[in-house]
Design a protein around this motif. Structure first.
Motif, mmCIF file in Angstrom:
data_model
loop_
_atom_site.group_PDB
_atom_site.id
_atom_site.type_symbol
_atom_site.label_atom_id
_atom_site.label_comp_id
_atom_site.label_asym_id
_atom_site.label_seq_id
_atom_site.Cartn_x
_atom_site.Cartn_y
_atom_site.Cartn_z
ATOM 1 N N LEU A 1 -73.621 0.700 -33.132
ATOM 2 C CA LEU A 1 -73.706 -0.451 -32.240
ATOM 3 C C LEU A 1 -74.092 -1.716 -33.006
ATOM 4 O O LEU A 1 -73.571 -2.804 -32.734
ATOM 5 C CB LEU A 1 -74.706 -0.168 -31.120
ATOM 6 N N VAL A 2 -74.987 -1.584 -33.956
ATOM 7 C CA VAL A 2 -75.329 -2.731 -34.811
ATOM 8 C C VAL A 2 -74.096 -3.176 -35.593
ATOM 9 O O VAL A 2 -73.824 -4.381 -35.728
ATOM 10 C CB VAL A 2 -76.495 -2.377 -35.760
ATOM 11 N N ASP A 3 -73.331 -2.213 -36.085
ATOM 12 C CA ASP A 3 -72.090 -2.540 -36.803
ATOM 13 C C ASP A 3 -71.128 -3.314 -35.901
ATOM 14 O O ASP A 3 -70.448 -4.250 -36.355
ATOM 15 C CB ASP A 3 -71.407 -1.263 -37.294
ATOM 16 N N LEU A 4 -71.063 -2.946 -34.639
ATOM 17 C CA LEU A 4 -70.171 -3.633 -33.700
ATOM 18 C C LEU A 4 -70.605 -5.081 -33.498
ATOM 19 O O LEU A 4 -69.767 -5.986 -33.417
ATOM 20 C CB LEU A 4 -70.149 -2.883 -32.368
ATOM 21 N N VAL A 5 -71.913 -5.307 -33.437
ATOM 22 C CA VAL A 5 -72.407 -6.684 -33.321
ATOM 23 C C VAL A 5 -71.991 -7.495 -34.536
ATOM 24 O O VAL A 5 -71.536 -8.637 -34.423
ATOM 25 C CB VAL A 5 -73.938 -6.700 -33.149
ATOM 26 N N ALA A 6 -72.130 -6.923 -35.724
ATOM 27 C CA ALA A 6 -71.726 -7.632 -36.943
ATOM 28 C C ALA A 6 -70.255 -7.996 -36.895
ATOM 29 O O ALA A 6 -69.852 -9.100 -37.281
ATOM 30 C CB ALA A 6 -72.022 -6.782 -38.170
ATOM 31 N N GLU B 1 -68.370 -8.443 -34.192
ATOM 32 C CA GLU B 1 -68.047 -9.386 -33.126
ATOM 33 C C GLU B 1 -68.675 -10.762 -33.325
ATOM 34 O O GLU B 1 -68.095 -11.781 -32.938
ATOM 35 C CB GLU B 1 -68.492 -8.824 -31.773
ATOM 36 N N ALA B 2 -69.862 -10.793 -33.907
ATOM 37 C CA ALA B 2 -70.602 -12.057 -33.956
ATOM 38 C C ALA B 2 -70.564 -12.729 -35.317
ATOM 39 O O ALA B 2 -70.898 -13.910 -35.422
ATOM 40 C CB ALA B 2 -72.057 -11.815 -33.561
ATOM 41 N N GLY B 3 -70.169 -11.999 -36.332
ATOM 42 C CA GLY B 3 -70.279 -12.517 -37.694
ATOM 43 C C GLY B 3 -69.619 -13.854 -37.928
ATOM 44 O O GLY B 3 -70.138 -14.697 -38.676
ATOM 45 N N GLU B 4 -68.471 -14.113 -37.314
ATOM 46 C CA GLU B 4 -67.769 -15.374 -37.544
ATOM 47 C C GLU B 4 -68.316 -16.510 -36.682
ATOM 48 O O GLU B 4 -68.034 -17.680 -36.939
ATOM 49 C CB GLU B 4 -66.270 -15.191 -37.275
ATOM 50 N N LEU B 5 -69.104 -16.171 -35.657
ATOM 51 C CA LEU B 5 -69.657 -17.210 -34.790
ATOM 52 C C LEU B 5 -70.878 -17.889 -35.410
ATOM 53 O O LEU B 5 -71.175 -19.038 -35.109
ATOM 54 C CB LEU B 5 -70.055 -16.610 -33.440
ATOM 55 N N GLY B 6 -71.581 -17.165 -36.234
ATOM 56 C CA GLY B 6 -72.790 -17.720 -36.821
ATOM 57 C C GLY B 6 -73.784 -16.624 -37.142
ATOM 58 O O GLY B 6 -73.474 -15.434 -37.022
ATOM 59 N N PRO B 7 -74.992 -16.983 -37.549
ATOM 60 C CA PRO B 7 -75.998 -15.982 -37.920
ATOM 61 C C PRO B 7 -76.302 -15.017 -36.773
ATOM 62 O O PRO B 7 -76.165 -15.363 -35.600
ATOM 63 C CB PRO B 7 -77.229 -16.832 -38.255
ATOM 64 N N VAL B 8 -76.711 -13.815 -37.158
ATOM 65 C CA VAL B 8 -77.132 -12.808 -36.187
ATOM 66 C C VAL B 8 -78.612 -12.539 -36.419
ATOM 67 O O VAL B 8 -79.029 -12.233 -37.540
ATOM 68 C CB VAL B 8 -76.328 -11.510 -36.328
ATOM 69 N N LEU C 1 -77.057 -5.561 -40.937
ATOM 70 C CA LEU C 1 -76.155 -6.666 -40.633
ATOM 71 C C LEU C 1 -75.743 -7.392 -41.909
ATOM 72 O O LEU C 1 -74.565 -7.714 -42.112
ATOM 73 C CB LEU C 1 -76.838 -7.635 -39.670
ATOM 74 N N SER C 2 -76.710 -7.643 -42.780
ATOM 75 C CA SER C 2 -76.420 -8.337 -44.034
ATOM 76 C C SER C 2 -75.471 -7.520 -44.908
ATOM 77 O O SER C 2 -74.558 -8.073 -45.530
ATOM 78 C CB SER C 2 -77.726 -8.610 -44.779
ATOM 79 N N SER C 3 -75.681 -6.206 -44.937
ATOM 80 C CA SER C 3 -74.825 -5.350 -45.767
ATOM 81 C C SER C 3 -73.381 -5.349 -45.292
ATOM 82 O O SER C 3 -72.468 -5.042 -46.061
ATOM 83 C CB SER C 3 -75.365 -3.919 -45.770
ATOM 84 N N LEU C 4 -73.162 -5.709 -44.017
ATOM 85 C CA LEU C 4 -71.817 -5.749 -43.452
ATOM 86 C C LEU C 4 -71.190 -7.140 -43.551
ATOM 87 O O LEU C 4 -70.110 -7.380 -43.025
ATOM 88 C CB LEU C 4 -71.870 -5.310 -41.987
ATOM 89 N N GLY C 5 -71.880 -8.054 -44.206
ATOM 90 C CA GLY C 5 -71.325 -9.377 -44.428
ATOM 91 C C GLY C 5 -71.753 -10.447 -43.448
ATOM 92 O O GLY C 5 -71.369 -11.612 -43.585
ATOM 93 N N ALA C 6 -72.559 -10.078 -42.451
ATOM 94 C CA ALA C 6 -73.058 -11.084 -41.504
ATOM 95 C C ALA C 6 -74.234 -11.832 -42.111
ATOM 96 O O ALA C 6 -75.022 -11.269 -42.882
ATOM 97 C CB ALA C 6 -73.486 -10.415 -40.199
#
Length: 201
Positions: free
Chosen positions: A28-33, A35-42, A56-61
């Motif tokens: 679920l955390v991966d899904l947030v990364a 979906e939200a990664g291009e919108l801005g910081p998470v 989140l950081s490890s996934l590029g967010a």
């Protein structure tokens, strides 16, 4: 919270790698990364030792962590030097409006009675961009329970799905997914629920 300052080191030793042992939560955390990664910081709110912010950081967010416990923030900062961690209050987040693309809030609302949920979620709505995503986890049920960890007694508030989703909706979010799982052995023996919601455009 003063309680978490007192138990922060023991808590971190037990939970720093929690997502490695909890595949559903991690997914679920991966899904947030995603979906939200291009919108801005998470933001990882109630971040504890920073396990979700690190993931989140490890996934590029671009991620950050906020916790009310100063000692917990110190531990998270030392463990994950590439991520920014700050002391803060969920009720009054010290960031501009629409600053973030998403929020991950794993279990922090277990410290809030139902009457406080809407105000906290309205603050989430203030800082999340339109279409941004919020992932909440909480203890499923009603009432409250107490548990003792390393000599410190803590009270946890349980919430129903209706309480969480109603408060989110009134704060401008549209619930989009719900998952409930059994407690893991190192958790309070109460089902854990997850709700994902998106901020209305």
């Amino acid at each position: 919270m003063d309680e978490y300052d007192a138990i922060a080191d023991a808590y971190a030793a037990r939970h720093l790698d929690a997502l490695d042992r909890r595949p559903l939560d991690r997914a679920l955390v991966d899904l947030v990364a995603a979906e939200a990664g291009e919108l801005g910081p998470v933001a990882d709110l109630g971040c504890g030792p920073g396990q979700a912010a690190r993931r989140l950081s490890s996934l590029g967010a671009t991620s950050l962590g906020v916790d009310s416990s100063r000692r917990m923030v110190e531990i998270a900062s030392a463990a994950h030097p590439g991520v920014g961690f700050h002391v803060g209050d969920l009720r009054r987040l010290d960031v501009p409006s629409q600053a973030w693309g998403g929020i991950v809030c794993l279990s922090a609302v277990i410290h809030l009675p139902a009457r406080e949920l809407r105000a906290v979620f309205e603050e989430f709505g203030r800082v999340v961009k339109p279409s941004g995503v919020v992932l909440l986890s909480y203890l499923s049920g009603s009432g409250s329970l107490t548990s003792t960890f390393h000599g410190v007694e803590m009270t946890f508030h349980l919430h129903t799905r209706a309480e969480i989703e109603t408060a989110l909706s009134k704060a401008g979010f549209v619930p989009s997914a719900y998952v409930e799982r059994r407690a893991y052995p190192d958790e309070v023996d109460t089902p854990c629920a997850h709700v994902m919601a998106h901020r209305a455009s």
